[in-house]
Motif scaffolding. Structure first.
Motif, mmCIF file in Angstrom:
data_model
loop_
_atom_site.group_PDB
_atom_site.id
_atom_site.type_symbol
_atom_site.label_atom_id
_atom_site.label_comp_id
_atom_site.label_asym_id
_atom_site.label_seq_id
_atom_site.Cartn_x
_atom_site.Cartn_y
_atom_site.Cartn_z
ATOM 1 N N LYS A 1 -4.422 12.505 4.843
ATOM 2 C CA LYS A 1 -3.921 11.352 5.577
ATOM 3 C C LYS A 1 -3.994 10.097 4.716
ATOM 4 O O LYS A 1 -3.076 9.286 4.702
ATOM 5 C CB LYS A 1 -4.718 11.153 6.865
ATOM 6 N N ILE A 2 -5.121 9.953 3.984
ATOM 7 C CA ILE A 2 -5.270 8.793 3.110
ATOM 8 C C ILE A 2 -4.194 8.804 2.039
ATOM 9 O O ILE A 2 -3.576 7.788 1.730
ATOM 10 C CB ILE A 2 -6.668 8.761 2.485
ATOM 11 N N GLN A 3 -3.931 10.015 1.495
ATOM 12 C CA GLN A 3 -2.908 10.118 0.474
ATOM 13 C C GLN A 3 -1.528 9.766 1.046
ATOM 14 O O GLN A 3 -0.725 9.102 0.397
ATOM 15 C CB GLN A 3 -2.891 11.550 -0.097
ATOM 16 N N THR A 4 -1.282 10.214 2.321
ATOM 17 C CA THR A 4 -0.001 9.899 2.957
ATOM 18 C C THR A 4 0.154 8.409 3.160
ATOM 19 O O THR A 4 1.204 7.826 2.892
ATOM 20 C CB THR A 4 0.101 10.634 4.300
ATOM 21 N N ILE A 5 -0.935 7.772 3.640
ATOM 22 C CA ILE A 5 -0.882 6.330 3.871
ATOM 23 C C ILE A 5 -0.627 5.590 2.566
ATOM 24 O O ILE A 5 0.186 4.683 2.489
ATOM 25 C CB ILE A 5 -2.189 5.858 4.539
ATOM 26 N N LYS A 6 -1.327 6.031 1.519
ATOM 27 C CA LYS A 6 -1.133 5.351 0.239
ATOM 28 C C LYS A 6 0.285 5.562 -0.285
ATOM 29 O O LYS A 6 0.888 4.646 -0.832
ATOM 30 C CB LYS A 6 -2.158 5.875 -0.768
ATOM 31 N N SER A 7 0.817 6.773 -0.107
ATOM 32 C CA SER A 7 2.175 7.025 -0.589
ATOM 33 C C SER A 7 3.187 6.203 0.194
ATOM 34 O O SER A 7 4.143 5.663 -0.376
ATOM 35 C CB SER A 7 2.499 8.511 -0.473
ATOM 36 N N GLU A 8 3.000 6.063 1.514
ATOM 37 C CA GLU A 8 3.905 5.247 2.314
ATOM 38 C C GLU A 8 3.816 3.782 1.920
ATOM 39 O O GLU A 8 4.819 3.064 1.889
ATOM 40 C CB GLU A 8 3.606 5.419 3.795
ATOM 41 N N ASP A 9 2.601 3.328 1.610
ATOM 42 C CA ASP A 9 2.446 1.946 1.148
ATOM 43 C C ASP A 9 3.167 1.734 -0.173
ATOM 44 O O ASP A 9 3.802 0.690 -0.392
ATOM 45 C CB ASP A 9 0.963 1.597 0.991
ATOM 46 N N LYS A 10 3.086 2.717 -1.051
ATOM 47 C CA LYS A 10 3.795 2.604 -2.330
ATOM 48 C C LYS A 10 5.304 2.529 -2.109
ATOM 49 O O LYS A 10 5.996 1.713 -2.719
ATOM 50 C CB LYS A 10 3.435 3.795 -3.229
ATOM 51 N N ILE A 11 5.804 3.412 -1.235
ATOM 52 C CA ILE A 11 7.247 3.392 -0.949
ATOM 53 C C ILE A 11 7.664 2.056 -0.352
ATOM 54 O O ILE A 11 8.696 1.480 -0.714
ATOM 55 C CB ILE A 11 7.607 4.556 -0.006
ATOM 56 N N ALA A 12 6.829 1.540 0.572
ATOM 57 C CA ALA A 12 7.153 0.257 1.195
ATOM 58 C C ALA A 12 7.183 -0.866 0.169
ATOM 59 O O ALA A 12 8.073 -1.720 0.198
ATOM 60 C CB ALA A 12 6.141 -0.048 2.302
ATOM 61 N N ASN A 13 6.230 -0.870 -0.729
ATOM 62 C CA ASN A 13 6.207 -1.908 -1.763
ATOM 63 C C ASN A 13 7.407 -1.784 -2.704
ATOM 64 O O ASN A 13 7.999 -2.789 -3.114
ATOM 65 C CB ASN A 13 4.908 -1.832 -2.553
ATOM 66 N N ILE A 14 7.765 -0.528 -3.043
ATOM 67 C CA ILE A 14 8.932 -0.326 -3.907
ATOM 68 C C ILE A 14 10.209 -0.794 -3.213
ATOM 69 O O ILE A 14 11.064 -1.442 -3.816
ATOM 70 C CB ILE A 14 9.030 1.164 -4.303
ATOM 71 N N VAL A 15 10.338 -0.471 -1.908
ATOM 72 C CA VAL A 15 11.511 -0.915 -1.136
ATOM 73 C C VAL A 15 11.579 -2.430 -1.097
ATOM 74 O O VAL A 15 12.647 -3.038 -1.255
ATOM 75 C CB VAL A 15 11.457 -0.324 0.287
ATOM 76 N N TRP A 16 10.441 -3.068 -0.917
ATOM 77 C CA TRP A 16 10.412 -4.537 -0.857
ATOM 78 C C TRP A 16 10.809 -5.151 -2.199
ATOM 79 O O TRP A 16 11.593 -6.098 -2.245
ATOM 80 C CB TRP A 16 9.007 -4.982 -0.450
#
Length: 380
Positions: A18-33
């Protein structure tokens, strides 16, 4: 013990995933931004990069393709700081509340607010479209005000019903009030003389071209300022619905006043929008900010918003009643029971009665029952 160890291992592995998923989603969100910032850079490029490369069509195509993708991507992968920004927006909104009340109070002084908006737009057109124009905006505003006075006087003459120069003591009395009658006669003659002198002065000024050294408007200047004035002045805002009503457009369903106000507010806002970047391009930053705030933000947010809301409410009040078909109107050959006028278009109530949409809307403002059979409306 072995079972307990296996359960602990599974819990740890699930938490880690779950932590890895959250971190990966945060990375994707930052890249999208970050990609959004990069793709929005052409809008902030100096001198309009896309417009310079391919013109307005390239800018429009780029906007239609890129902006929807950016909005959907940021909605699918929102960054963690988006909720904080939303809370900050609420704080800013609460802090803006006193200024919002001041804006509404300013707009309640209709004549003053309209004149200031007109003066701001005229001055902007003066700086952009007239070479060395110093007083063109003031001359134009004065000329348009004289035109408005003349039109208002002619309209009063056309709609006047009581041509008697006398004033009776009461409505049904035949006894004349001497003082009031004399006052009325003097006022009417004063208005007539003022109108004649004004028209004569304007014709002489335009014919002799005396005192017009500073008044050198271009055709584009007259078109923009004239259109803005005709769609913002109260006298003409009262005339346009009358002209539109004369066309007898059935699709408007008696909402000519609401539609005219919405169209007028929309066109005046659209006319003021391109003046802002043009003024900024020429280095007129203070005037650009003034036009942006008064003529675009305040005017569009309050006056245009209220006009559109009234149109939406008026259409929504009769939207649940279906339109009568041509066969129904031809078969019934009925008249509206509210205004006693013939019906070329109508709305049908659940109790099968036909009314003009405008008449039905006015009845709904006072009662939710059919004005003919007094039954409540029940929709299936």
């Amino acid at each position: 013990m072995g079972m307990i160890s296996r359960v602990r291992g599974r819990i740890r592995s699930d938490s880690f995933s779950k932590i890895q998923t959250i971190k990966s989603e945060d990375k994707i969100a930052n890249i999208v931004w970050l990609l959004s910032l990069v793709l929005l850079l052409p809008y902030w490029a100096p001198r309009g990069l896309l417009v310079a490369l391919g013109g307005a069509w390239l800018m429009a195509a780029y906007t239609c393709l890129v902006v929807p993708v950016l909005i959907s991507a940021n909605y699918r992968y929102p960054a963690r700081w988006y909720p904080a920004v939303a809370k900050l927006a609420q704080v800013v909104k609460s802090a803006y509340a006193p200024l919002d009340r001041c804006e509404r109070l300013f707009l309640q002084m209709n004549n003053l607010s309209t004149m200031l908006c007109q003066l701001a737009v005229f001055t902007a057109c003066d700086r952009l479209l007239v070479a060395q124009g110093k007083l063109t905006s003031l001359y134009s505003l004065m000329f348009y005000n004289v035109l408005t006075y003349s039109v208002s006087y002619v309209r009063d003459l056309c709609t006047k019903e009581d041509w008697s120069p006398y004033v009776n003591l009461t409505r049904n009395s035949r006894v004349k009030h001497l003082a009031m009658s004399a006052t009325k006669i003097v006022l009417e003659w004063t208005k007539a003389v003022t109108f004649i002198v004004t028209i004569t002065f304007v014709l002489l000024t335009l014919g002799l071209e005396q005192g017009l050294d500073q008044f050198k408007p271009t055709a584009l200047y007259i078109t923009l300022t004239g259109t803005y004035y005709l769609l913002s002045e109260r006298t003409f805002l009262e005339i346009w619905p009358m002209a539109l009503s004369a066309l007898k457009l059935e699709r408007l369903e008696g909402m000519e006043v609401l539609y005219c106000h919405a169209w007028a507010r929309g066109v005046t806002t659209v006319l003021a929008v391109p003046l802002v970047p043009a003024l900024a391009w020429c280095g007129r930053w203070r005037l650009a900010v003034l036009v942006m705030y008064l003529c675009v933000f305040v005017h569009g947010r309050h006056r245009l918003g209220e006009a559109l809301m009234k149109v939406k409410e008026a259409r929504g009040s009769v939207a649940r009643f279906r339109r009568a078909t041509a066969e129904e109107l031809a078969t019934l050959e009925d008249i509206c029971a509210v205004c006693l006028g013939s019906m070329k278009s109508a709305r049908v109530t659940p109790c099968a009665h036909l009314f003009h949409a405008d008449c039905l809307r006015r009845c709904l403002a006072t009662s939710d029952r059919c004005p003919l059979c007094v039954r409540p409306y029940v929709f299936y």
